[in-house]
Motif scaffolding. Sequence first.
Motif, mmCIF file in Angstrom:
data_model
loop_
_atom_site.group_PDB
_atom_site.id
_atom_site.type_symbol
_atom_site.label_atom_id
_atom_site.label_comp_id
_atom_site.label_asym_id
_atom_site.label_seq_id
_atom_site.Cartn_x
_atom_site.Cartn_y
_atom_site.Cartn_z
ATOM 1 N N ARG A 36 0.859 -1.189 0.000
ATOM 2 C CA ARG A 36 0.000 0.000 0.000
ATOM 3 C C ARG A 36 0.887 1.229 0.000
ATOM 4 N N LEU A 37 0.712 2.043 -1.031
ATOM 5 C CA LEU A 37 1.421 3.305 -1.129
ATOM 6 C C LEU A 37 0.581 4.422 -0.533
ATOM 7 N N SER A 38 1.265 5.375 0.085
ATOM 8 C CA SER A 38 0.592 6.548 0.634
ATOM 9 C C SER A 38 1.192 7.806 0.031
ATOM 10 N N CYS A 39 0.366 8.828 -0.100
ATOM 11 C CA CYS A 39 0.815 10.126 -0.592
ATOM 12 C C CYS A 39 0.235 11.189 0.330
ATOM 13 N N ALA A 40 1.081 11.785 1.136
ATOM 14 C CA ALA A 40 0.650 12.833 2.048
ATOM 15 C C ALA A 40 0.808 14.185 1.373
ATOM 16 N N ALA A 41 -0.277 14.931 1.308
ATOM 17 C CA ALA A 41 -0.286 16.224 0.621
ATOM 18 C C ALA A 41 -0.345 17.367 1.632
ATOM 19 N N SER A 42 0.343 18.443 1.321
ATOM 20 C CA SER A 42 0.321 19.609 2.204
ATOM 21 C C SER A 42 0.620 20.867 1.397
ATOM 22 N N GLY A 43 0.323 22.013 1.983
ATOM 23 C CA GLY A 43 0.703 23.273 1.372
ATOM 24 C C GLY A 43 -0.401 24.043 0.686
ATOM 25 N N ARG A 44 -1.577 23.419 0.537
ATOM 26 C CA ARG A 44 -2.699 24.124 -0.070
ATOM 27 C C ARG A 44 -3.963 23.328 0.190
ATOM 28 N N THR A 45 -5.075 23.870 -0.248
ATOM 29 C CA THR A 45 -6.341 23.150 -0.166
ATOM 30 C C THR A 45 -6.501 22.297 -1.419
ATOM 31 N N PHE A 46 -6.722 21.016 -1.247
ATOM 32 C CA PHE A 46 -6.785 20.109 -2.380
ATOM 33 C C PHE A 46 -8.201 19.702 -2.765
ATOM 34 N N SER A 47 -9.197 20.355 -2.186
ATOM 35 C CA SER A 47 -10.572 19.931 -2.423
ATOM 36 C C SER A 47 -10.985 20.030 -3.888
ATOM 37 N N SER A 48 -10.320 20.905 -4.660
ATOM 38 C CA SER A 48 -10.646 21.058 -6.078
ATOM 39 C C SER A 48 -9.666 20.307 -6.972
ATOM 40 N N TYR A 49 -8.886 19.448 -6.364
ATOM 41 C CA TYR A 49 -7.852 18.754 -7.116
ATOM 42 C C TYR A 49 -8.194 17.294 -7.365
ATOM 43 N N VAL A 50 -7.674 16.789 -8.461
ATOM 44 C CA VAL A 50 -7.679 15.364 -8.768
ATOM 45 C C VAL A 50 -6.277 14.848 -8.449
ATOM 46 N N ARG B 197 -6.931 -5.118 -9.592
ATOM 47 C CA ARG B 197 -5.823 -5.445 -8.691
ATOM 48 C C ARG B 197 -5.456 -4.269 -7.783
ATOM 49 N N PHE B 198 -5.556 -3.054 -8.294
ATOM 50 C CA PHE B 198 -5.183 -1.854 -7.538
ATOM 51 C C PHE B 198 -6.441 -1.096 -7.139
ATOM 52 N N THR B 199 -6.387 -0.449 -5.982
ATOM 53 C CA THR B 199 -7.488 0.379 -5.517
ATOM 54 C C THR B 199 -6.945 1.706 -5.015
ATOM 55 N N ILE B 200 -7.466 2.789 -5.557
ATOM 56 C CA ILE B 200 -7.073 4.119 -5.098
ATOM 57 C C ILE B 200 -8.141 4.624 -4.133
ATOM 58 N N SER B 201 -7.692 5.323 -3.097
ATOM 59 C CA SER B 201 -8.630 5.883 -2.123
ATOM 60 C C SER B 201 -7.995 7.125 -1.517
ATOM 61 N N ARG B 202 -8.784 7.865 -0.739
ATOM 62 C CA ARG B 202 -8.234 9.049 -0.090
ATOM 63 C C ARG B 202 -8.862 9.215 1.281
ATOM 64 N N ASP B 203 -8.103 9.846 2.148
ATOM 65 C CA ASP B 203 -8.581 10.216 3.474
ATOM 66 C C ASP B 203 -8.541 11.737 3.516
ATOM 67 N N SER B 204 -9.702 12.357 3.398
ATOM 68 C CA SER B 204 -9.754 13.818 3.316
ATOM 69 C C SER B 204 -9.234 14.474 4.586
ATOM 70 N N ALA B 205 -9.503 13.868 5.728
ATOM 71 C CA ALA B 205 -9.062 14.457 6.991
ATOM 72 C C ALA B 205 -7.537 14.477 7.093
ATOM 73 N N LYS B 206 -6.903 13.419 6.578
ATOM 74 C CA LYS B 206 -5.445 13.323 6.636
ATOM 75 C C LYS B 206 -4.786 13.910 5.394
#
Length: 119
Positions: free
Chosen positions: A19-33, A67-76
């Motif tokens: 499982r890969l993780s991608c932690a995002a920071s530095g802006r609001t990503f609500s309008s991002y893909v 085989r792969f599943t993408i997901s997101r945790d908006s809070a994190k």
Amino acid sequence: QVQLVESGGGLVQAGGSLRLSCAASGRTFSSYVMGWFRQAPGKEREFVASINWSGRNIAYADSVKGRFTISRDSAKITVYLQMNSLKPEDTAVYYCAGRLSGYTDYNYWGQGTQVTVSS
């Protein structure tokens, strides 16, 4: 300063999972893909999967569907890529990327994480 930091790569035997993780920071990503891409040695970078922050719009490359599943945790503010039934041809550097919804170019990229699948 926008940052995308990937983690979770490693060495796994064929048929295994990561499982890969991608932690995002530095802006609001609500309008991002957010997307995952990969690049194998000697090959061009290719699209793997994408998700918008609402989670309603998800896309996969044919090579990873089922085989792969993408997901997101908006809070994190973190995007995940669960990779099951891994194959040697999945070996690559995996990159997290972000683009503004409605645009085609990804303008934010992480540094990449290596995934190696042994046969």
